[in-house]
Design an enzyme around this catalytic site. Sequence first.
Site, PDB file in Angstrom:
ATOM      1  N   CYS A  83       0.834  -1.196   0.000  1.00 10.71           N
ATOM      2  CA  CYS A  83       0.000   0.000   0.000  1.00 10.71           C
ATOM      3  C   CYS A  83       0.875   1.255   0.000  1.00 10.71           C
ATOM      4  O   CYS A  83       1.649   1.453  -0.924  1.00 10.71           O
ATOM      5  CB  CYS A  83      -1.012  -0.027   1.136  1.00 10.71           C
ATOM      6  SG  CYS A  83      -2.344   1.201   0.920  1.00 10.71           S
ATOM      7  N   HIS A 185      -3.771  -4.449  -0.874  1.00 12.05           N
ATOM      8  CA  HIS A 185      -3.434  -5.139   0.377  1.00 12.05           C
ATOM      9  C   HIS A 185      -3.524  -6.645   0.162  1.00 12.05           C
ATOM     10  O   HIS A 185      -4.616  -7.209   0.227  1.00 12.05           O
ATOM     11  CB  HIS A 185      -4.409  -4.730   1.489  1.00 12.05           C
ATOM     12  CG  HIS A 185      -4.202  -3.359   2.014  1.00 12.05           C
ATOM     13  ND1 HIS A 185      -3.279  -3.072   3.008  1.00 12.05           N
ATOM     14  CD2 HIS A 185      -4.781  -2.177   1.688  1.00 12.05           C
ATOM     15  CE1 HIS A 185      -3.307  -1.780   3.277  1.00 12.05           C
ATOM     16  NE2 HIS A 185      -4.200  -1.213   2.487  1.00 12.05           N
ATOM     17  N   GLU A 187      -2.719  -8.893   2.220  1.00 13.36           N
ATOM     18  CA  GLU A 187      -3.148  -9.508   3.472  1.00 13.36           C
ATOM     19  C   GLU A 187      -4.657  -9.419   3.670  1.00 13.36           C
ATOM     20  O   GLU A 187      -5.209 -10.092   4.550  1.00 13.36           O
ATOM     21  CB  GLU A 187      -2.411  -8.868   4.662  1.00 13.36           C
ATOM     22  CG  GLU A 187      -2.915  -7.511   5.103  1.00 13.36           C
ATOM     23  CD  GLU A 187      -2.427  -6.352   4.244  1.00 13.36           C
ATOM     24  OE1 GLU A 187      -2.669  -5.196   4.638  1.00 13.36           O
ATOM     25  OE2 GLU A 187      -1.809  -6.592   3.186  1.00 13.36           O
TER      26      GLU A 187
END
Length: 205
Positions: A83, A185, A187
């Site tokens: 990011c 992102h 994750e």
Amino acid sequence: MSKPAVALFDYGSGNLRSAHRALERAGGDVELTSDLDTARSADGLVVPGVGAFAACMAGIVEHGLDAVVRERASAGAPVLGICVGEQILFTRGVEHGVETAGIGVFEGSVERLEADRVPHMGWNTVEAPAEMRLFAGIDPAERFYFVHSYAAKTAPPGTLVATADHGEPFVAAVERGPVAATQFHPEKSGDAGYALLSNWIKGLK
């Protein structure tokens, strides 16, 4: 066989808990750290980031991480930016008319997206070149999770770049040798993000 050592650097910005879990799930031996020697010596260094470019850079400079990232990039040691952690790898960021110097691993500027709706928030597809290691084995129809108002818009020299579109094309991920970064992102991107992080972990020593 031991897992690769991954330093997830805490400089006061980033979605650290979910990033830690996702990197461990992907096969890393993850240490959340603010120690520069740990960041310097780890098999892989992850630079997270959320919020404003200038605020993230202030935290990075305060901790001395900018020098370590440049050292690792020059030495061919793996780095992954996520990011705003991607954005600060570029030469500069421009927010509200104010220009802030980035780490400068990649040449280029990060600027506000020109779109009807900003921020760009939600799931989007990414178009990646076949030789990009981050996306090896990932279906082009997969979607990744984005939350951002700014992005790099041109491919830095000597890099492989994956693009996405929100009002205009932008750099969704960038890779040059062992240094890679994603605007989205991973994750928070479910199985697609897990596959991408697994690809990065596999590339560590």
